[in-house]
Structure formats: structure tokens, C-alpha cells
Design a protein around this motif. Structure first.
Motif, short mmCIF file in Angstrom:
data_model
loop_
_atom_site.label_atom_id
_atom_site.label_comp_id
_atom_site.label_asym_id
_atom_site.label_seq_id
_atom_site.Cartn_x
_atom_site.Cartn_y
_atom_site.Cartn_z
N GLU A 133 0.63 -1.07 -0.13
CA GLU A 133 -0.69 -0.23 0.12
C GLU A 133 0.89 1.13 0.41
O GLU A 133 0.40 2.23 -0.62
CB GLU A 133 -0.78 0.23 0.94
CG GLU A 133 -1.68 1.08 1.80
CD GLU A 133 -2.08 1.85 3.08
OE1 GLU A 133 -3.61 2.19 3.10
OE2 GLU A 133 -1.48 1.89 3.54
N HIS A 134 1.85 1.48 1.09
CA HIS A 134 3.29 2.19 0.62
C HIS A 134 3.20 2.62 0.06
O HIS A 134 3.42 3.78 -0.56
CB HIS A 134 3.84 2.20 2.10
CG HIS A 134 4.41 3.58 2.72
ND1 HIS A 134 4.05 4.22 3.29
CD2 HIS A 134 6.14 3.90 2.51
CE1 HIS A 134 4.18 5.69 3.57
NE2 HIS A 134 5.83 4.41 3.63
N GLY A 135 4.19 1.56 -1.09
CA GLY A 135 4.39 1.98 -2.60
C GLY A 135 3.38 2.53 -3.19
O GLY A 135 3.83 2.99 -4.23
N GLU A 136 2.48 2.19 -3.46
CA GLU A 136 1.51 2.53 -4.69
C GLU A 136 1.72 4.54 -4.33
O GLU A 136 1.74 4.32 -5.21
CB GLU A 136 0.15 2.16 -3.91
CG GLU A 136 -0.27 0.73 -4.69
CD GLU A 136 0.17 0.61 -6.01
OE1 GLU A 136 0.18 0.88 -6.50
OE2 GLU A 136 0.77 -0.79 -6.14
N THR A 137 1.37 4.40 -2.53
CA THR A 137 1.44 6.05 -2.71
C THR A 137 3.03 6.28 -3.76
O THR A 137 2.19 7.84 -4.70
CB THR A 137 1.89 5.83 -1.75
OG1 THR A 137 -0.02 5.95 -0.21
CG2 THR A 137 1.62 7.82 -1.14
N GLY A 138 4.18 5.99 -3.01
CA GLY A 138 5.09 6.18 -3.61
C GLY A 138 4.74 6.57 -5.62
O GLY A 138 5.81 6.79 -5.74
N ALA A 186 5.35 8.77 -9.28
CA ALA A 186 6.75 8.44 -9.86
C ALA A 186 7.13 9.67 -10.83
O ALA A 186 6.36 10.23 -11.60
CB ALA A 186 6.08 7.55 -10.60
N GLY A 187 8.43 9.97 -11.07
CA GLY A 187 8.74 11.44 -12.05
C GLY A 187 8.80 12.33 -11.65
O GLY A 187 9.18 12.78 -12.26
N THR A 188 7.82 13.01 -10.06
CA THR A 188 8.23 13.88 -9.86
C THR A 188 9.18 13.99 -8.17
O THR A 188 9.66 14.59 -7.62
CB THR A 188 6.34 14.00 -9.05
OG1 THR A 188 6.09 13.87 -9.92
CG2 THR A 188 6.81 15.83 -8.13
#
Lengths: 251, 251, 251, 251, 251
Positions: free
Chosen positions: C173-178, C182-184
Motif C-alpha cells: 500500500e505504501h509503495g502505491e502512494t510512492g 513517480a517522475g516527481t
């Protein structure tokens, strides 16, 4: 939502804790030390003799400070200015600020709800008592203890979520403990919400140093303290006349 | 998972707390002091007159700082550069940084969800109000209180696990307390996630110092604060015109 | 007993935070400052051009540091030596270390269990991605946020007693927020168990300073953070080319 | 009441962390530096060659110290005297103590209850192993990690209220993790009850720095640690021969 | 409300921890060092020989202090004055105060309720024992451990909400552990409510340093400690005769 009790504010206070650079003092020429003592003694005497407010100087035991200068004045500006003015005396340059507390005296709504309901109705004795809470006088002599405190806001011990009535009961019990020290210990409670890091400051005065230990110990068992009290550092010392500052520095 | 409310950011802010080395100042030749005051007064006046943003200087009561310089600017680079530029003035060398807070103004989603749903639909009054949250102006005169804060993440009091709706209700209650001080206390809330050690900074302005104490005390009973609020150090002081810096240093 | 996930380590890192003694710098003869800048610029350029590893210098906003020097190298010896070598340049004597963080990059087992099960089987894209976790490159320009963190071990929120599967879900879930950044925002996670006071260090890079605030705020609502995350101090700043150090010192 | 396990003590230890004043060192005349190095190298060599006990010097990575000097001796007096003697060498005046840890090696009753029941009965291998716990030798080369720790006494995680048998089981599990690093990581456990601020100190040695990270990470999942362990600061560094001190100071 | 047990106070105490500026000492002319040693040795000898009270000097191991000077006197004024007087000797200027503890000896009501019920009835032996609690003598030689402590006031472990009878039982169990060290470890307990930051100070004396470790470890399993004890920093050292101060400074 629990209710905030009414309050009425009096004088602002700054507790100004300082340590003395004894080595710098010892090494200074006598002339410079004498001039510094003259200037600061005049400064403190003038401050003590001010129309409205109080100023007093105390020794402090232990390594956290050597002296405490306490100023009480009608405005925040005055106490801020007095702290800065002391710092800028020649004597001030032999000291360093190690701690301070900025707060304002208050009559709390727990102790005297009737005053807040109808101030005209309270009798002259209570009125005089409440007046001393807003404009306290500092005992001429004796020991002092100062400590900052806050009330807990933990799930099981949350003062600010406790119904007003229960808080009032606990404060009444706490007040009873205080009353048992009437004539022995005098207390000045100041509020520091929005002014300093803790919620209140407590300054106790007594001619018997053991009484300061006793009252703080006994109150630790009061529900208001045992469950809800959080404490910062404690400072203990003794008031001395401004004119004895030279003796203190020579001792 | 609880939802993060939408936010919209405005100016970056740096609260720059400094203590003055009064002894070094006293011992400096008058010419050097005058030159230092000229330079820094020009620096601060220029900063105050900047096109976009605000700069202001305040006294600070107590031992943790003597002055606070607050800079608000559109970019992090600008506030970082202003802090460094002040440090590098001749006056700056008579000061030491004792604390600071880096943050950014924001419109929080709790207060005005309609703005985030359809910004075109909100009326001009609300729009102007929200604009002042992003680009606040600092009152010309009066007292200031600053404190950093965070929301608890404990098992029983976990703000970030509380459903959005409940958080919004608590923030609405909290907002009501704030509104009761409308015209008396102005507040600037800045976000410091990823920028500094606390989650938010609160800067309060009032012409009556007691009002600063009152609002912080009363809000302590709001559920959002009583259960979820964690606070850092509190600093209180007063704004003064840049042109009075020489008087402040001479006082 | 809960299982420790597999990890694979890459470069060691030292985050070296320093404040500059501006007064000493200002008072130093120009010749000495020029020589100091020449020497340290060469030192940092050489360090940046090293075969394996990365070195970068950043401004830091606020009072806790003026600059951050980040070294990434294959061995602990190299990063330890680089920190000491910087300290010992003439420029280093104008600085004081205010903080540091010693850690090592890692591929964590939560993110890519398949890699740990059968590294040969993972595709080239994932392999390159994992490679950047072990040997990250620091963006040429833009803002940086660094903070150390740990996972709670409290009775109700005990990360290290939580079954592996639940931890993996939370990390996903935490990875999804990350990924939504992406790109930012680019992140470098380093492990500090046995090396420094916290368990991990997080270094975030972005060309938009608000994005650093946004991602940290949004992630605070992720279960892995809301319930289990503990954070140390946050530092924010901006990378600048080594050749601009003279401009930074002159600004 | 839970039972205190039996213990048997060996050598006292002082971990002496120091930072070097590189600027003062750089500015000192070469003759004075050479003399200081000669004196301290002799002092440390003599200390290393002592009949009973161990002395070793390590680099330390990060800002909290530059070097660690570890002394192990039969009496508290000796380790106290060695710390003071180092401080008083000419080299010592280029250093400042940033941290220290006073403790005593012990054989803990959890690991070898049979030894405490009947020491005569344990076999020679175990006896030699236990002997190294009381009088450990410090590996000639390689990395070191030091950290102080304590066991929690919270309502749900109270080590000192946990029955002896459960504690022994947890320590056995913990020991298994340690054994999986046999040959890779060596550990010295010292007790600091009544001697320093934490309950135990752990000093780990390894020729692979990553192994230090790995063991601390993996042990964090052991019940004895996940539920009961509290940790202070971690220090990591590398042993070097006393004769390389001049190279270290010149590097 | 739980009851505060009765107490009876004896001597006030100040534990005065100091570090020595060895470099300044080394650099001082021999004549100045000799004069400083003469003066302070006389000062301490006179203080030791005082009619009522005790004064003693100890080495301290580790980086937090080099020496401890302990004063016991009938009044707070005397211990405060002695601390200041030491500070103001020429020797004092080679030292800096790193810590201190202000407290007062007491007979606690848990240990001897019969004494508080009817002091006339207790036998001469108990009376003498209680007398040593109020006016303790410091062993001529041997090791010392000092630590401050407080009792927890948490929801599940709240000493001050625990019924008097249960507290007395726990204190009795705790006393049994202490008695098993009779003849080996001597303890002086002082109360610091209202005087210093912790609630009590414990000063232990033993001729065997390991016994200090043993008693503190074993007591950690007593319910009074395991559930309710909170501890500050621990200091360990050894008493030495005032006349050996020159040897200590020369060592």
C-alpha cells in the motif's frame, strides 16, 4: 467537549534564571565589579519600588542557575523589557540566562465559581484573597520553589476531556491540601498557555525549606496530581535583599 | 486507510529565532554598531517592501531568543536565502540562531471542502479569505505567539487512522472556537511535513497579549486538541517597526 | 517469531550536516578564503567524479545546518574517510558538524520478493530498478529532504511482531502512494540498523519543493506510517553544483 | 516476584568516545604534534600489552565521535584511571570526550544455567567459552558496533515481571540468532546496572560491516528484542593498530 | 485518595558533579596550581571537620564528570553556600558543574510505621538506625553509586494511587533485598520533592564495585522497582581522602 473554566488575569511574570561566570567576575578589576554592583543594585531597587508590580532576587541551589530574578508587571511588554534591561547591565554581562518562564497570574474558575457568576456578590474577604492571586506580593524573606507543570491528555488520564464537575472536585480536594499549609506555604499560580512551553507555573514561598518538600510530596497523592500532573524542572532557593547582592557576590 | 484531505499551498515561511550577544554588542565601537544597524535596517526594510511576500521582526520574551524574523515568500529558495543573508550581515554576526521553522502556508481541505470540489463555485468572500491563508499579511503591530504542533498517532488517539468525516467534524468544532476570536486573534497555519520536525506551525497575532493565552487555553479543550494535539515550544513576543531596531538595541 | 525479510545491500552512505561559521569566514583574509575554496572545490569535484559512488552538496534551510554533503561508496571505510577528509580541509575548519547519518542502501524483501526467491528469473526492467536502489544516482538539480525513521514496537503497534504477510501488504500500500509520485519524487532508502541511532534513512529528491511536503503528508495516512512510523528530524535543502560553492559562500 | 538470574562478573570496561579538534591539531607546531603522537602511542601500546586486560582504539564514523578507546581491566579503578590518563596526555588535549560507557563483563544465568548450578560439572569447552565472556579478547582487525540497551518495564511488556522460565526461553531463541552468525560476528555483553545510564552494553565485532547491520536487523524480530528491547545510540567504526594513529591523524 | 506516608527529615544534601578542565590545569603555572590545591584542600578538610554534617570527595568514572563533592548539612542554606564557595575557590575555576542534586535525608513512613505512631516506644537499636538515616555518615573508603529516581504515575502503574498498604508491602519486599546486602552495601536515600527534578536520590556505598551492580540488578526485579521505578543517570566512582587530591590532579 469539556468546558474551559473562566479565568481572570492579573500581572504578567517572567522568571529569569541566570548563572554567574564566577571566573570572569573574579578576574574583573575591583572598580569594574563595584560599578557593576552599584548599577545593578540601583536597577533592582528601582524595580522593587515600582508603583505597580513586584521584583525580587533569589539564590538558586544546584548547577542549573545561581540566581533567579522574578518580575511581576501589568503588561507583557514590561516584563520582557525588564529581562532585557537586566541582561544589558554591566552586571548582566557576568551572567548567562539558563532558563526562564513567561506567564500571567490568574484567578481560576475552579476555585471561586461564584466570583465568575456574580463578582458583585462575593464578600470583601474573598475579593481580597482573589485580588492577591492577580497581584501577589512576594514574601520579604524565606525559601522559594518554582516548577512548571501541565495536565495530561492521555487516553485514560485526559484532563481536558474530563467533565468540568469532576475537574472542580479534584481541584477542591487539591485546594484542601493547600489549605492545610495556610500560614506556612504561600503559592502563586501563573498560566503559560500560548506564552511558554508548559501550561502553568507554580511558585511556592515558605520560611521552612522542609515545608516546600512536604507540600509537593503530599500533593503528589492528590488525584489532580497523581493522575493528571506533569512536571518540568524544580528550582529551589532563597530570597535575599537587593542590598545583599554585594555580599552574595563576595561570599 | 484514512484519506489525506486536499491542500493548496501558498508562500513558504521561515521563522528565524535569534539571540543577541549583548556583551559583544556593548563592546563594539559605536561606528561599527551604527554601520551594522544601517545595513540591517536597510536589509529588513527592503525585505518588507518586496513585491510578493512579507518580512517582519519581533521581540521575543524569555531566554530562548531575543528576536524573531519571519519571512514569507513564494519559493523555498527565497526564504532560505533570506535567512542566510541576514546571518551574513554585520548585525547578524552579533546574533546566534537558536531555533527556526521551515514551512509552507496552506488551505486545508477540512475548512473549505467546497473550494476543493469546485473552486469556481465558491463566492468572492470565501475566495478572498482563502487567499489570505495562502498569502497572509502580518499585522503592523501587536503580539505574536508561535508554536509547532503535530497530531498523535497512538493506538487510542490516532488522527491519521480516524475517518475523514470525524476529522472534519473535529476541525469544524475547532474552527468555531477560532471564530469566537474573530477580530481579536489572527492565525496563520503553515505545513511542515517533509520540511521540518513538526507537522504544522501556528502563528497567532493579537493586540491583547491575554487573548493569545485565552485562545490557546480554550482550544486545549477542543477534541481535535485535547485528544490529538502535540505541541513543541511556545514563543511569545511583539512586532516592532524595522526603524525601531536601533531603539531596541539601545534600550 | 515474525520473520526478517531478506535484504541485499549496496553502497554505504554518510549524510554529513554542517553549519558554517560565517563570522570566522568573513574575518578570514581573502587569500585564505580563496585557497580554502579552491581546495574544497577540487576535493568535492574529485569525489563527484569517483569511479564508483556519488558525492553531492546541498544547501539546508533553517538553523540546524547550512550544508549537507552526501557521500555514497561501496565500503564503510570510504564514507568514513571522506567525512574525515572534508573535516580536515581548510574549508572544513570554517564548519562544524551538527548532525550525520551512517547507513547502507538496500533492496528490501517486501518490495520484490521474487528477486530474493529467484534473482535469475526477474526481468531486466525490474533488475535495473533494483540496481538503482543499491547504487542510486543523485539528481543533478532540485530539492532534497532527509529524515531518519524507525518502526514502533509498542504492544498495539509492534511492527516486528506483525506477521510477514501483513507487513508486506502494508508496504505494498505504501509503495502505491510512492508510485503515484513517480517522475516527481525520487527516493533513496538506506538501512541504519547497527550503524546509527534510527533504523532507516529516507532521502527524497524533487524539482518541486511542495511535492516533498505532499508525499510526506500523504504517506502519513498509510497504515505502515500512521500506525508504525516514528520519525527523527527533517532537513530540507537544494543541491547545487560544486562550482557554485564560491557563489554560495559569497552570497 | 520474578527471579534475578545468577551472574558472574569478569573485567570492567570503559568505552571512551572522543572527537578530535582537527583545527587545533592542524594549527599545532609539528614538533608538538610529533611529541603528542609519540607519547600517546607509547601509552596505548603499553596499555595493550598489559598483563591482564585489553585496550584497543577504533575510528568512529559520523559526527558523534572520531575515535573510540576501549579498555577492559580487572578493576573499576583501573579503567577509571586509564580514561583519566588518556585525557591527560598531550594528545588528549586535542580531543574532547563526547560519550562513554562504564560496565562490567558478565556470564548471564540465562545462557548457561548448568554452570551456575554446578560449575565443576560443565565441560572444558563450555568453560573456555564462558571464560571468554568474562575476559574477552578484542579482534585484531575489523569493524565494531557499540550500543547500550535496557529491557522494558511497561505494563504489557515488563521483562522484570516476566517469569524466569519465559525469559530463559526468549534468551535461548535470541541466542539461536546469535549462533547463526558464529564465525562472522563476535559479541561482548557488559552489564551497567548501577554503573551507567543503561542496563547493558553490546559490543559487536565483524570483518564484514554489513554483517553488523544484518545481525542487529535480524535480532530486532526476536521476541526478547521486539517486545522488550530499548536501545540508545549506535556507534560504528573500525579497529586500527596503535602504530597507525599517526597515519590516521595525518590522513 | 491514597495517603502520603509520614516522613521525618534530617540533613540537606547537595551532590555536586564537576568536570576538570585538564588542559587549563596543565597549562597553569605550577605556583598557581599549588596555591589552588592548598586552598581547596583546606576548604574541603575544614568542611569535613565541621561540627554537624559530612563532606566527601569522590572520583567519577566516565565522561559525565571527573569528581563528585557531596555535602550534608542541617540547612539548605549551608549546602547551597558550600556549593557556591567551592565554585569560587581558585581550584573551582578549573572545574565546571555538569550536574547536581539537591535533596534532604528522610526517614520514610513505610520502613518504620511504629516510629511515627509512637516514637517513644521504639527501642534504642531502631532509634539509632533511624538516626543514621537522618544523619548518615559517609564511609571513609570505597565505591559510590548515585542515581535519582521517581515513582510512575501511569494508568496501570500508579504508585501515588496505590493503597498505602500495598505500597508498604512492596517497600517491605524491597527492604528485604536491601537487607541481604547488609554489611556489603550502605544506602542513603534523600527526598527531592520540590527541591530537584526527581523525587528521590539514592547514594550507595560499597567496598566491592560489583556489589553495586548486583544490588541494583537484583532490586530491578522487586515489584516496587519493576513496575514503579523510573531512573535518571547513574554515576559511579570512589571516595578518596582530601589529602590525595594533589595526587589525583597529578596522576
Amino acid at each position: 467537549m469539556a468546558d474551559a473554566p473562566p479565568t481572570e488575569e492579573g500581572w504578567f511574570a517572567v522568571h529569569d534564571f541566570r548563572e554567574i561566570d564566577w571566573e570572569q567576575w573574579r578576574n574583573a578589576p575591583e572598580r569594574r565589579r563595584d560599578a557593576a554592583l552599584d548599577e545593578v543594585t540601583t536597577f533592582l531597587s528601582d524595580a522593587e519600588d515600582i508603583g505597580e508590580g513586584e521584583t525580587a532576587i533569589f539564590t538558586v541551589a544546584g548547577h542549573e542557575a545561581d540566581i533567579l530574578i522574578l518580575h511581576l508587571r501589568p503588561t507583557l511588554d514590561e516584563v520582557e523589557r525588564l529581562g532585557r534591561a537586566f541582561e544589558r547591565t554591566a552586571f548582566g554581562s557576568f551572567t548567562a540566562r539558563t532558563n526562564s518562564f513567561v506567564s500571567v497570574t490568574e484567578i481560576g474558575g475552579y476555585t471561586s465559581p461564584e466570583y465568575f457568576e456574580d463578582p458583585e456578590e462575593v464578600d470583601a474577604g474573598l475579593r481580597r484573597y482573589l485580588e492577591t492571586k492577580k497581584r501577589p506580593s512576594i514574601p520579604e524573606d524565606g525559601y522559594v520553589t518554582f516548577y512548571p507543570m501541565a495536565k495530561r491528555r492521555d487516553p485514560e488520564y485526559n484532563w481536558f476531556e474530563t467533565p468540568m464537575e469532576e475537574r472542580a472536585e479534584m481541584m477542591a480536594e487539591h485546594g484542601e491540601t493547600g489549605k492545610s499549609y495556610a500560614g506556612t506555604v504561600t503559592q502563586v499560580v501563573t498560566s503559560a498557555f500560548g506564552l511558554d512551553d508548559w501550561e502553568w507555573g507554580v511558585t511556592l514561598f515558605a520560611t521552612d525549606a522542609v515545608a516546600l518538600k512536604d507540600i509537593v510530596y503530599e500533593m503528589r497523592f492528590d488525584e489532580a496530581t497523581a493522575k493528571y500532573g506533569e512536571f518540568g524542572s524544580f528550582f529551589v532557593g532563597r530570597r535575599f535583599p537587593v542590598d545583599d547582592l554585594d555580599a552574595f557576590m563576595a561570599a
